[in-house]
Design a protein around this motif. Structure first.
Motif, PDB file in Angstrom:
ATOM      1  N   ARG A   5       1.271   5.863   2.772  1.00 31.22           N
ATOM      2  CA  ARG A   5      -0.126   6.091   3.099  1.00 31.22           C
ATOM      3  C   ARG A   5      -0.723   4.818   3.711  1.00 31.22           C
ATOM      4  NH1 ARG A   5      -2.362  10.291  -0.043  1.00 31.22           N
ATOM      5  NH2 ARG A   5      -4.253   9.126  -0.556  1.00 31.22           N
ATOM      6  N   LEU A   7      -4.061   3.192   5.269  1.00 26.04           N
ATOM      7  CA  LEU A   7      -5.503   3.251   5.473  1.00 26.04           C
ATOM      8  C   LEU A   7      -5.843   2.496   6.753  1.00 26.04           C
ATOM      9  CD1 LEU A   7      -8.417   3.851   4.578  1.00 26.04           C
ATOM     10  CD2 LEU A   7      -8.342   1.740   3.245  1.00 26.04           C
ATOM     11  N   THR A   9      -9.041   1.554   9.194  1.00 25.71           N
ATOM     12  CA  THR A   9     -10.473   1.580   9.449  1.00 25.71           C
ATOM     13  C   THR A   9     -10.718   1.541  10.963  1.00 25.71           C
ATOM     14  OG1 THR A   9     -10.809  -0.832   9.467  1.00 25.71           O
ATOM     15  CG2 THR A   9     -10.839   0.280   7.314  1.00 25.71           C
ATOM     16  N   LEU A  31      -4.856   7.521   6.573  1.00 28.32           N
ATOM     17  CA  LEU A  31      -6.123   7.766   5.888  1.00 28.32           C
ATOM     18  C   LEU A  31      -7.224   7.044   6.661  1.00 28.32           C
ATOM     19  CD1 LEU A  31      -4.920   6.843   2.279  1.00 28.32           C
ATOM     20  CD2 LEU A  31      -4.785   9.089   3.381  1.00 28.32           C
ATOM     21  N   TRP A  33     -11.641   6.154   7.074  1.00 29.78           N
ATOM     22  CA  TRP A  33     -12.764   5.686   6.239  1.00 29.78           C
ATOM     23  C   TRP A  33     -14.047   6.281   6.799  1.00 29.78           C
ATOM     24  CZ3 TRP A  33     -12.262   1.804   2.278  1.00 29.78           C
ATOM     25  CH2 TRP A  33     -13.466   1.524   1.611  1.00 29.78           C
ATOM     26  N   LEU A  50     -10.906   2.806  -2.802  1.00 29.17           N
ATOM     27  CA  LEU A  50      -9.567   2.267  -2.652  1.00 29.17           C
ATOM     28  C   LEU A  50      -8.668   2.675  -3.825  1.00 29.17           C
ATOM     29  CD1 LEU A  50     -10.496  -1.263  -1.275  1.00 29.17           C
ATOM     30  CD2 LEU A  50      -9.254   0.527  -0.036  1.00 29.17           C
ATOM     31  N   SER A  53      -7.881   6.471  -3.248  1.00 27.68           N
ATOM     32  CA  SER A  53      -7.066   6.842  -2.089  1.00 27.68           C
ATOM     33  C   SER A  53      -5.636   6.307  -2.170  1.00 27.68           C
ATOM     34  CB  SER A  53      -7.726   6.355  -0.795  1.00 27.68           C
ATOM     35  OG  SER A  53      -7.936   4.959  -0.815  1.00 27.68           O
ATOM     36  N   PRO A  55      -3.782   3.649  -1.001  1.00 31.13           N
ATOM     37  CA  PRO A  55      -2.980   3.359   0.194  1.00 31.13           C
ATOM     38  C   PRO A  55      -1.790   2.468  -0.139  1.00 31.13           C
ATOM     39  CG  PRO A  55      -4.931   1.974   0.161  1.00 31.13           C
ATOM     40  CD  PRO A  55      -5.076   2.936  -0.987  1.00 31.13           C
ATOM     41  N   ILE A  58      -2.915  -1.398   4.429  1.00 33.80           N
ATOM     42  CA  ILE A  58      -4.251  -1.307   5.006  1.00 33.80           C
ATOM     43  C   ILE A  58      -4.256  -2.000   6.365  1.00 33.80           C
ATOM     44  CG2 ILE A  58      -6.695  -1.941   4.750  1.00 33.80           C
ATOM     45  CD1 ILE A  58      -6.245  -1.957   1.707  1.00 33.80           C
TER      46      ILE A  58
END
Length: 257
Positions: A5, A7, A9, A31, A33, A50, A53, A55, A58
């Motif tokens: 996963r 994340l 942004t 994922l 945001w 966080l 989710s 992750p 990131i």
């Protein structure tokens, strides 16, 4: 075992969607945001999201406050996760001139560059193992926003010409190449704790007028009226002693879309 996963942004921006597509093709679950649901300046909300989710890595590409960057970095540090922060060549002013190297003093005088310096410091202070990737102006045929090709089109449309300085050697790369390089940094353990410069023009050293002319040829922009000047002087290249992570700009401009 489920998908890893990631994340990411900034998925509402220009570069992050390219990274998301590259990551998904490589087997990651991406994922996003949603700032409407999770306010980035609410430290408790950031921490709770966080935790929920979960992750495995990131990639922080969005614009935002140092406190948001710090929250992401603190979580990554606590969980032992890879964290990539995308910064910019704009942390360097044109005095002193480049090429700019990862260890060089950050000299920016404008608000955007100084905000990215603050983001770098927040990331590094909370997670010394984070990777900071500085990039230049991005090029893509289809993206809008802060994209060189779209900006040149706008200049031609609004001003009837494109003013291009032969005294400026810009840091720039194609977005798809940058996205692949960012993904490689996320997946590369040796990138932890490093500041990396990503610039396809680092070795090509094409001046801005040469870049514009190359883009006009590659994308058949025959209507462009290019006016060469020397109004801006700066060797803006992002030099890096590490391995070449991007194809050369000379080669990319010679390719057909």
């Amino acid at each position: 075992m489920g998908l890893r996963r990631l994340l990411v942004t900034g998925l509402g921006g220009t570069l992050a969607p390219h990274l998301a597509r590259a990551a998904e093709a490589a087997g990651w679950q991406v994922l996003g945001w949603d700032r409407r649901r999770i306010p980035v300046d609410d430290e408790q909300a950031v921490a709770a999201h966080l935790q929920a989710s979960r992750p495995d890595a990131i990639a922080h590409l969005a614009l935002g406050s140092p406190s948001w960057s710090r929250g992401l970095a603190e979580h990554a540090a606590q969980q032992g996760l890879p964290l990539l922060y995308t910064s910019t060549v704009m942390v360097f002013d044109h005095e002193p001139d480049g090429p700019h190297r990862p260890q060089d003093e950050r000299t920016s005088k404008d608000d955007y560059g100084r905000s990215k310096i603050a983001g770098e410091d927040a990331i590094r202070g909370a997670h010394p193992g984070a990777c900071i990737a500085r990039i230049g102006w991005q090029i893509d045929e289809h993206s809008s926003g802060n994209n060189m090709l779209a900006t040149l089109e706008q200049w031609q449309r609004e001003q009837g010409r494109i003013a291009a300085s032969r005294a400026w050697i810009p840091a720039c790369s194609f977005m798809t190449d940058t996205a692949q390089a960012l993904l490689a940094l996320i997946e590369e353990p040796a990138a932890a704790g490093r500041v990396v410069h990503l610039d396809s023009n680092a070795e090509s050293a094409l001046s801005f007028d040469q870049v514009v002319q190359g883009l006009a040829r590659r994308f058949e922009r025959k209507a462009w009226r290019i006016e060469v000047n020397e109004d801006y002087r700066h060797d803006q290249r992002l030099a890096d002693a590490g391995p070449a992570r991007l194809p050369s700009l000379t080669d990319r401009l010679a390719q057909k879309p």
